[in-house]
Every structure is written in C-alpha cells, then in structure tokens.
Design an enzyme around this catalytic site. Structure first.
Site, PDB file in Angstrom:
ATOM      1  N   GLU A 142       0.817  -1.215   0.000  1.00  0.00           N
ATOM      2  CA  GLU A 142       0.000   0.000   0.000  1.00  0.00           C
ATOM      3  C   GLU A 142       0.855   1.272   0.000  1.00  0.00           C
ATOM      4  O   GLU A 142       0.510   2.276  -0.629  1.00  0.00           O
ATOM      5  CB  GLU A 142      -0.923  -0.012   1.228  1.00  0.00           C
ATOM      6  CG  GLU A 142      -1.928   1.097   1.261  1.00  0.00           C
ATOM      7  CD  GLU A 142      -2.889   1.070   0.083  1.00  0.00           C
ATOM      8  OE1 GLU A 142      -3.766   0.217   0.050  1.00  0.00           O
ATOM      9  OE2 GLU A 142      -2.729   1.920  -0.827  1.00  0.00           O
ATOM     10  N   LYS A 218       5.443   3.952 -10.045  1.00  0.00           N
ATOM     11  CA  LYS A 218       4.123   3.891  -9.401  1.00  0.00           C
ATOM     12  C   LYS A 218       3.041   3.615 -10.440  1.00  0.00           C
ATOM     13  O   LYS A 218       2.093   2.858 -10.189  1.00  0.00           O
ATOM     14  CB  LYS A 218       3.857   5.206  -8.648  1.00  0.00           C
ATOM     15  CG  LYS A 218       4.798   5.376  -7.440  1.00  0.00           C
ATOM     16  CD  LYS A 218       4.797   6.784  -6.884  1.00  0.00           C
ATOM     17  CE  LYS A 218       5.696   6.901  -5.666  1.00  0.00           C
ATOM     18  NZ  LYS A 218       5.971   8.293  -5.261  1.00  0.00           N
TER      19      LYS A 218
HETATM   20  N1  HSE Z   1      10.053  10.758  -3.492  1.00  0.00           N
HETATM   21  C1  HSE Z   1       8.660  10.520  -3.575  1.00  0.00           C
HETATM   22  C2  HSE Z   1       7.920  11.827  -3.783  1.00  0.00           C
HETATM   23  C3  HSE Z   1       8.084   9.852  -2.346  1.00  0.00           C
HETATM   24  O1  HSE Z   1       8.518  12.886  -3.856  1.00  0.00           O
HETATM   25  O2  HSE Z   1       6.705  11.763  -3.893  1.00  0.00           O
HETATM   26  C4  HSE Z   1       8.421   8.402  -2.282  1.00  0.00           C
HETATM   27  O3  HSE Z   1       7.792   7.705  -3.296  1.00  0.00           O
END
Ligand code: HSE
Length: 448
Positions: A142, A218
């Site tokens: 998650e 992602k």
């Molecule tokens: N480095 C990511 C961001 C958070 O700036 O959203 C970790 O996934």
C-alpha cells in the site's frame, strides 16, 4: 466447528503475530513508533499483540524510548528474512538488492511481506508476486503508491467490480511541490529545487523524482491494478519537469491551466496508454487544486464515474500508516489461517497479461506550443501553415509584446492532434529561419 477445533483456533489467536523489520530509516522508525504508540488499539483490533521481534539495519543503535533494545537489532537482512520466529517481514530497505533477495527468502520461508519499494515491484514484481501466489502468501504494498493514500486497496477492493477507463495520478510530491512553487512564486526550476532540498522536501539526489522515474514506477503498479496487465517502467513514456520554464507556467495560468506532472494510464480497447509527463490541466479541475507535496489519484470508472483520492504521498508517519495497515491486514489473515486466494494485485497471476502499450506516436491530445520567433510580418502565418499542412488545427494564439527582444514568444493551443503529426510539424517549424529556438510543447488534458 467442533469444541476442540474452536479452542485450538482461539489459542492460535492469543499468540502474538511476530514482525521483522528490514531497514529502520525514516519510514522504518515511523513504523516502530506507530506499532508502539497504537499497540493497545492494534491488539484490540487483532485479538492479540503485534510483536516486533527483530530489526535489521546496518547502522541502527539501540533506542530505548522506541523499545529498540540491543537484543532486537541485527545487521543482516537476509538472516532476518529466514528467521523461524518471524511471521511478517517488512522491507523498507529500498533499492534492488538486498531488498529483492530478502523478500524472496521471506516468501520461501512462508512469511508474508510488506514493502514500500515501488522501484523493485515495478521491475521485479512478476517474480515476487508469483512467489507469493504459489504459496498463498501476501505482499502488502500500500505504501508504494501515494504513501499514506490507500489507492492500492481502492483499486484492488473498492473498485474491483467496476471497469476502469483511466487513471490520472499526481504521485510525486517533490515534483508537485516544485511546480506549485514555480507557479505561485514565478521562480526558476533550479531555484525551487534548491529550496526544496534545503527544507528536506527533495532528496539530495533528486533524479528519480524530477526525471519522472519514481512516478513511472508507481504508474506500473496502478496499471496492473486497474487493467490487469503488467508492464515494465521502460514501457512507460517518461518525461520529467527539469526543462519547465517559468514563462510556460505563467502562460498556462493565462490560458486557464495548471501545470502538473501527471502519471496517466488509459485503456483504449485493450491498447494501454501509459505516460508520465508535465501536463496542463484545467484550473477548475480537482487535480489542479492539489498543491505542494500532496498526491492525488483521479480515476474514471465505468459504473462509478469519477472519483479522487487525496493525501500525503510521502513523509514518515503518512507512509508508516500505510505500512502498518498492511501489517495488520496480514496478521488478521494469518490468525484466520487464511491463504490469499487472489494475487495481491487483484488478479490471479495466470489472468495477468503483458500490456499492449500504445505508441506515443498514436496518442491523441491537445497541445500547448511556444515558439520563440522573429517579430516580423508573416511569421505567424508561416508557423500556422506548417501546422495546417500536418493536419493540426489551432484553438487559440497569443503573441507576447516585444519589449525590444530579438525574438518574441508565440503561444498556440491546438485542438486534438495525433502526436506523430505534431512532431512532424515541430520538426519543420524548427527549420524556419524566423524561429529562433527549439519549440516547446506541453500536452493538455482538457477532458479529464
Ligand atoms: N520521493 C517521492 C515523492 C516519495 O517525492 O513523492 C516516495 O515515493
């Protein structure tokens, strides 16, 4: 259930569920804090305690205030992953190895896994999810998308019976912060990045974030959950924000748009669009109001219609909240002696197909264009006539005033056009002697 069986089940419920933590950096420390602070509530929800039995971290020192005694700390994550007295392994090491090996060892040894490692799951997810599915084990992830925003469960469970049409995500807080500041302060990209690094919002090496790769990792996970297909990060068209100029951010506002780094996935009759790039979104749209380091995922579903999920996508306690919820879910399942019937991606592995990814050349959208051109009669006409020849229709044109400069910005907004045609046109326009710099183009998502 027979009396003895019931007694046995209730005995099993009384045993603590044992957690091993790999990596005790910012998020790991948050998880330790949360498990400790909410211990009583978690025990009530579970009917037994969650017990942290080991923490593997190369440089961790004992911290009595967090309950991290010397006896709990070890150095080798692979050793912890195989320990017989651990039920759930939480991987917060980040990076590829030893995280990947530790997860595979944990699964081979019958442990559920919880991880926030989007880069690893995007690259090696197939092997990891397959290993879990073969053994009926869980991989909770998650925290890997949207930090504390529970978007994995939304797609896997709440929207499971609906057909997803499109997903638009602001899934990188660093980029969203930088673009918000550029828009609100009129500042240069490099100046805002420096500010963000000084305040600890951006990493010392921000490449993964600002070049769009973190968002692409992602997006790979969101695509599988939304459409049941798997793709690798190198199949996602990825463009970062480092070339964005304040002038274009200002022009976007003038035209009624916000500029966001969007991770976009669409299912066009089985052809998957998967792209991460700076995008103009109408100022009136909910996504345009997502400021600073916040994340939001906007989903268009066939039955539900549009829905949006918003919150903090990074940071110690928001991310720890998602990790701890995965630990709790895994513990609940263990206490019922349950196997995971489906893959944690929401589809059995054999149902997940490789993605048929639509080429960027075939993507159709509206465009913002900026040309730096000589301020002479016929220039606009010359540019417009190339666009017209390539089948690109204009929606509006703005020419900024001269101010004595050798070249002036000519801003155009197109109607929907195919990317292949646009690139052909821009290649020709760049060759015109009246055009003084490489044309800028930014994609517009008007109808999201
Ligand atoms: N480095 C990511 C961001 C958070 O700036 O959203 C970790 O996934």
């Amino acid at each position: 259930m027979a009396l003895e069986a019931r007694a046995e089940a209730s005995d099993r419920r009384r045993e603590p569920v044992r957690v091993g933590l790999l990596g005790c950096g910012t998020v790991g420390t948050g998880v330790v804090k949360l498990l400790r602070h909410n211990a009583e509530m978690l025990a009530r929800k579970l009917g037994t305690r969650l017990e942290l039995v080991a923490v593997a971290d190369r440089s961790l020192k004992p911290q009595p205030s967090l309950g991290l005694s010397r006896a709990l700390i070890m150095r080798d994550p692979l050793e912890l992953a195989a320990r017989a007295d651990v039920d759930i392994v939480v991987e917060l090491l980040g990076g590829r190895d030893p995280a990947r090996s530790a997860i595979l060892i944990a699964l081979e040894n019958g442990k559920d896994v919880v991880t926030a490692n989007k880069a690893l799951l995007a690259e090696d997810g197939e092997q990891i999810f397959r290993a879990a599915a073969e053994r009926g084990l869980a991989v909770g992830f998650e925290a890997s998308v949207g930090g504390g925003v529970p978007i994995i469960r939304i797609l896997r469970e709440a929207l499971a019976a609906d057909r997803q049409r499109a997903v638009y995500g602001i899934v990188n807080g660093t980029c969203n912060y930088i673009l918000t500041r550029m828009s609100e302060q009129g500042s240069e990209f490099s100046a805002v990045l420096k500010q963000a690094q000084c305040s600890g919002l951006a990493e010392a090496d921000p490449t993964l974030d600002i070049d769009g790769h973190d968002a692409a990792h992602k997006l790979c996970l969101l695509v599988t959950l939304a459409f049941g297909v798997m793709l690798k990060p190198d199949q996602v068209y990825t463009e970062g924000i480092s070339k964005i100029e304040p002038l274009d951010v200002a022009c976007a506002t003038e035209l009624g748009f916000a500029l966001k780094l969007l991770a976009i996935a669409k299912d066009d009759d089985g052809a998957i669009e998967a792209r991460v790039h700076p995008t103009m979104t109408p100022l009136s749209h909910l996504l345009s109001g997502v400021r600073d380091a916040f994340n939001a995922i906007y989903i268009q579903s066939e039955a539900l219609g549009s829905s949006m999920y918003f919150g903090l996508g990074a940071g110690q306690m928001p991310t720890a909240s998602a990790v701890a919820a995965d630990i709790l879910e895994s513990a609940r399942r263990r206490l019922c002696g349950g196997r995971w019937a489906a893959n944690p991606l929401g589809y059995p592995m054999q149902s997940i197909r490789p993605a048929r990814v639509k080429s960027m050349d075939d993507v159709v959208c509206e465009y913002y264009l900026r040309f730096m051109a000589a301020d002479r009669p016929g220039v606009l006409g010359a540019i417009a006539s190339v666009l017209g020849r390539c089948g690109i229709s204009l929606a509006s044109v703005i020419q900024r005033e001269r101010g004595g400069a050798a070249a002036v910005p000519v801003i155009m907004r197109t109607h929907e056009a195919r990317e292949r045609d646009l690139k052909l046109a821009l290649g020709e326009i760049q060759k015109l002697s009246v055009v003084k710099a490489r044309p800028v183009f930014i994609r517009i998502e008007e109808h999201l």
